[in-house]
Design a protein around this motif. Sequence first.
Motif, PDB file in Angstrom:
ATOM      1  N   GLN A  69     -26.462 -23.076 -26.537  1.00 12.75           N
ATOM      2  CA  GLN A  69     -26.784 -24.419 -26.054  1.00 12.75           C
ATOM      3  C   GLN A  69     -27.487 -24.329 -24.695  1.00 12.75           C
ATOM      4  O   GLN A  69     -27.106 -23.526 -23.856  1.00 12.75           O
ATOM      5  N   PRO A  70     -28.477 -25.189 -24.472  1.00 12.65           N
ATOM      6  CA  PRO A  70     -29.118 -25.232 -23.159  1.00 12.65           C
ATOM      7  C   PRO A  70     -28.230 -25.977 -22.159  1.00 12.65           C
ATOM      8  O   PRO A  70     -27.333 -26.716 -22.553  1.00 12.65           O
ATOM      9  N   GLY A  71     -28.470 -25.742 -20.897  1.00 16.22           N
ATOM     10  CA  GLY A  71     -27.744 -26.478 -19.856  1.00 16.22           C
ATOM     11  C   GLY A  71     -27.189 -25.602 -18.758  1.00 16.22           C
ATOM     12  O   GLY A  71     -27.172 -25.998 -17.600  1.00 16.22           O
ATOM     13  N   LEU A  72     -26.720 -24.408 -19.119  1.00 18.43           N
ATOM     14  CA  LEU A  72     -26.215 -23.481 -18.100  1.00 18.43           C
ATOM     15  C   LEU A  72     -27.408 -22.698 -17.567  1.00 18.43           C
ATOM     16  O   LEU A  72     -28.293 -22.303 -18.318  1.00 18.43           O
ATOM     17  N   THR A  73     -27.437 -22.472 -16.273  1.00 20.67           N
ATOM     18  CA  THR A  73     -28.557 -21.754 -15.671  1.00 20.67           C
ATOM     19  C   THR A  73     -28.077 -20.463 -15.022  1.00 20.67           C
ATOM     20  O   THR A  73     -26.887 -20.286 -14.777  1.00 20.67           O
ATOM     21  N   ARG A  74     -29.024 -19.593 -14.736  1.00 20.35           N
ATOM     22  CA  ARG A  74     -28.755 -18.277 -14.114  1.00 20.35           C
ATOM     23  C   ARG A  74     -27.589 -17.558 -14.793  1.00 20.35           C
ATOM     24  O   ARG A  74     -26.699 -17.027 -14.127  1.00 20.35           O
ATOM     25  N   VAL A  75     -27.629 -17.515 -16.111  1.00 18.06           N
ATOM     26  CA  VAL A  75     -26.594 -16.834 -16.895  1.00 18.06           C
ATOM     27  C   VAL A  75     -26.784 -15.327 -16.735  1.00 18.06           C
ATOM     28  O   VAL A  75     -27.891 -14.817 -16.872  1.00 18.06           O
ATOM     29  N   SER A  76     -25.694 -14.636 -16.425  1.00 17.56           N
ATOM     30  CA  SER A  76     -25.774 -13.175 -16.273  1.00 17.56           C
ATOM     31  C   SER A  76     -24.465 -12.531 -16.711  1.00 17.56           C
ATOM     32  O   SER A  76     -23.417 -13.167 -16.739  1.00 17.56           O
ATOM     33  N   VAL A  77     -24.551 -11.278 -17.053  1.00 25.62           N
ATOM     34  CA  VAL A  77     -23.375 -10.493 -17.419  1.00 25.62           C
ATOM     35  C   VAL A  77     -23.150  -9.455 -16.331  1.00 25.62           C
ATOM     36  O   VAL A  77     -24.099  -8.960 -15.715  1.00 25.62           O
ATOM     37  N   SER A  78     -21.891  -9.130 -16.091  1.00 26.27           N
ATOM     38  CA  SER A  78     -21.567  -8.136 -15.066  1.00 26.27           C
ATOM     39  C   SER A  78     -21.844  -6.730 -15.584  1.00 26.27           C
ATOM     40  O   SER A  78     -21.991  -6.501 -16.782  1.00 26.27           O
ATOM     41  N   ALA A  79     -21.852  -5.803 -14.669  1.00 20.57           N
ATOM     42  CA  ALA A  79     -21.856  -4.395 -15.045  1.00 20.57           C
ATOM     43  C   ALA A  79     -20.490  -4.084 -15.656  1.00 20.57           C
ATOM     44  O   ALA A  79     -19.502  -4.768 -15.368  1.00 20.57           O
ATOM     45  N   PRO A  80     -20.396  -3.074 -16.497  1.00 18.39           N
ATOM     46  CA  PRO A  80     -19.101  -2.762 -17.101  1.00 18.39           C
ATOM     47  C   PRO A  80     -18.116  -2.196 -16.096  1.00 18.39           C
ATOM     48  O   PRO A  80     -18.496  -1.605 -15.089  1.00 18.39           O
ATOM     49  N   VAL A  81     -16.850  -2.387 -16.401  1.00 22.16           N
ATOM     50  CA  VAL A  81     -15.748  -1.785 -15.660  1.00 22.16           C
ATOM     51  C   VAL A  81     -14.942  -0.985 -16.676  1.00 22.16           C
ATOM     52  O   VAL A  81     -14.632  -1.499 -17.754  1.00 22.16           O
ATOM     53  N   ALA A  82     -14.626   0.265 -16.356  1.00 20.59           N
ATOM     54  CA  ALA A  82     -13.846   1.097 -17.271  1.00 20.59           C
ATOM     55  C   ALA A  82     -12.374   0.722 -17.171  1.00 20.59           C
ATOM     56  O   ALA A  82     -11.816   0.663 -16.083  1.00 20.59           O
ATOM     57  N   GLY A  83     -11.763   0.464 -18.314  1.00 22.61           N
ATOM     58  CA  GLY A  83     -10.332   0.183 -18.355  1.00 22.61           C
ATOM     59  C   GLY A  83      -9.510   1.444 -18.178  1.00 22.61           C
ATOM     60  O   GLY A  83      -8.350   1.389 -17.790  1.00 22.61           O
ATOM     61  N   ASN A  84     -10.115   2.597 -18.481  1.00 20.18           N
ATOM     62  CA  ASN A  84      -9.460   3.892 -18.312  1.00 20.18           C
ATOM     63  C   ASN A  84     -10.533   4.945 -18.079  1.00 20.18           C
ATOM     64  O   ASN A  84     -11.656   4.804 -18.546  1.00 20.18           O
ATOM     65  N   GLY A  85     -10.206   5.957 -17.317  1.00 20.35           N
ATOM     66  CA  GLY A  85     -11.169   7.021 -17.038  1.00 20.35           C
ATOM     67  C   GLY A  85     -12.264   6.568 -16.084  1.00 20.35           C
ATOM     68  O   GLY A  85     -12.202   5.498 -15.493  1.00 20.35           O
ATOM     69  N   SER A  86     -13.291   7.403 -15.983  1.00 19.03           N
ATOM     70  CA  SER A  86     -14.428   7.125 -15.107  1.00 19.03           C
ATOM     71  C   SER A  86     -15.564   6.519 -15.922  1.00 19.03           C
ATOM     72  O   SER A  86     -15.915   7.041 -16.981  1.00 19.03           O
ATOM     73  N   LEU A  87     -16.122   5.437 -15.410  1.00 19.29           N
ATOM     74  CA  LEU A  87     -17.238   4.788 -16.082  1.00 19.29           C
ATOM     75  C   LEU A  87     -18.389   5.778 -16.248  1.00 19.29           C
ATOM     76  O   LEU A  87     -18.725   6.510 -15.326  1.00 19.29           O
ATOM     77  N   GLY A  88     -18.957   5.825 -17.442  1.00 15.30           N
ATOM     78  CA  GLY A  88     -20.092   6.691 -17.712  1.00 15.30           C
ATOM     79  C   GLY A  88     -19.730   8.023 -18.326  1.00 15.30           C
ATOM     80  O   GLY A  88     -20.616   8.797 -18.677  1.00 15.30           O
ATOM     81  N   VAL A  89     -18.436   8.312 -18.481  1.00 17.77           N
ATOM     82  CA  VAL A  89     -17.987   9.565 -19.094  1.00 17.77           C
ATOM     83  C   VAL A  89     -16.826   9.250 -20.031  1.00 17.77           C
ATOM     84  O   VAL A  89     -15.825   8.660 -19.614  1.00 17.77           O
ATOM     85  N   ILE A  90     -16.957   9.635 -21.298  1.00 13.44           N
ATOM     86  CA  ILE A  90     -15.854   9.400 -22.235  1.00 13.44           C
ATOM     87  C   ILE A  90     -14.697  10.305 -21.835  1.00 13.44           C
ATOM     88  O   ILE A  90     -14.869  11.514 -21.663  1.00 13.44           O
ATOM     89  N   PRO A  91     -13.489   9.725 -21.646  1.00 12.47           N
ATOM     90  CA  PRO A  91     -12.345  10.514 -21.163  1.00 12.47           C
ATOM     91  C   PRO A  91     -11.807  11.482 -22.222  1.00 12.47           C
ATOM     92  O   PRO A  91     -12.211  11.455 -23.387  1.00 12.47           O
ATOM     93  N   ALA A  92     -10.859  12.321 -21.803  1.00 11.35           N
ATOM     94  CA  ALA A  92     -10.289  13.370 -22.656  1.00 11.35           C
ATOM     95  C   ALA A  92      -9.718  12.820 -23.957  1.00 11.35           C
ATOM     96  O   ALA A  92      -9.773  13.482 -24.990  1.00 11.35           O
ATOM     97  N   ALA A  93      -9.186  11.608 -23.936  1.00 13.46           N
ATOM     98  CA  ALA A  93      -8.609  11.016 -25.148  1.00 13.46           C
ATOM     99  C   ALA A  93      -9.686  10.648 -26.170  1.00 13.46           C
ATOM    100  O   ALA A  93      -9.384  10.397 -27.334  1.00 13.46           O
ATOM    101  N   GLY A  94     -10.956  10.581 -25.748  1.00 14.58           N
ATOM    102  CA  GLY A  94     -12.045  10.243 -26.649  1.00 14.58           C
ATOM    103  C   GLY A  94     -12.257   8.750 -26.844  1.00 14.58           C
ATOM    104  O   GLY A  94     -13.102   8.340 -27.627  1.00 14.58           O
ATOM    105  N   VAL A  95     -11.488   7.919 -26.121  1.00 14.05           N
ATOM    106  CA  VAL A  95     -11.601   6.458 -26.238  1.00 14.05           C
ATOM    107  C   VAL A  95     -11.633   5.863 -24.840  1.00 14.05           C
ATOM    108  O   VAL A  95     -10.813   6.217 -23.994  1.00 14.05           O
ATOM    109  N   GLN A  96     -12.575   4.956 -24.613  1.00 11.14           N
ATOM    110  CA  GLN A  96     -12.643   4.272 -23.315  1.00 11.14           C
ATOM    111  C   GLN A  96     -12.835   2.779 -23.541  1.00 11.14           C
ATOM    112  O   GLN A  96     -13.637   2.366 -24.377  1.00 11.14           O
ATOM    113  N   GLU A  97     -12.071   1.991 -22.787  1.00  5.60           N
ATOM    114  CA  GLU A  97     -12.239   0.538 -22.842  1.00  5.60           C
ATOM    115  C   GLU A  97     -13.250   0.123 -21.778  1.00  5.60           C
ATOM    116  O   GLU A  97     -13.157   0.527 -20.628  1.00  5.60           O
TER     117      GLU A  97
END
Length: 173
Positions: free
Chosen positions: A116-144
């Motif tokens: 729908q139109p009406g909202l302006t300057r819509v943007s998404v944030s950069a990701p935040v890692a729920g576990n481990g370091s952002l940009g590297v898949i952790p030892a468990a093989g799963v990253q949120e």
Amino acid sequence: MKPQTLVLAASLATALILSAAAARAGGSVTATASVSVTILAPVTLQATQGLDFGAVTRPGNAAANTITLDPASSNVTLSGAGDGARAAGAVSPAKFSLVGEAGVTYSTTQSLTFAQPGLTRVSVSAPVAGNGSLGVIPAAGVQELRFGGAFDLNAATPAQAYAGSLTVTVNYN
């Protein structure tokens, strides 16, 4: 030098020149290099929770507000000179589950749109890692991966339910 020695030396020199020319003109040489490859399992990405800003009252005055959902804290804040307000209710950052080989590095690109139109300057944030370091898949093989976003509204913004989509692309290295 004796004439026989001179003839013999000249013959040897001619034979060397002819054999060198023959080596350059024909024949072949061979070399071998090592070869290696590492086969990785494909990286998969699945949305596990949608992005929900909750309910917001648009400003009644002539000024605007920026509504921001922080992906790390799940807090929604209003900024700007508008007198809008956040209504009580649940909010949530978007969550994605990234699965792959431990140690694989990656980057993301993301976009947020509303139908729908009406909202302006819509943007998404950069990701935040729920576990481990952002940009590297952790030892468990799963990253949120968690995403928030922001948009502006003012007194002219239509009062309605807004729906859209958050698209995330993972580019692994």
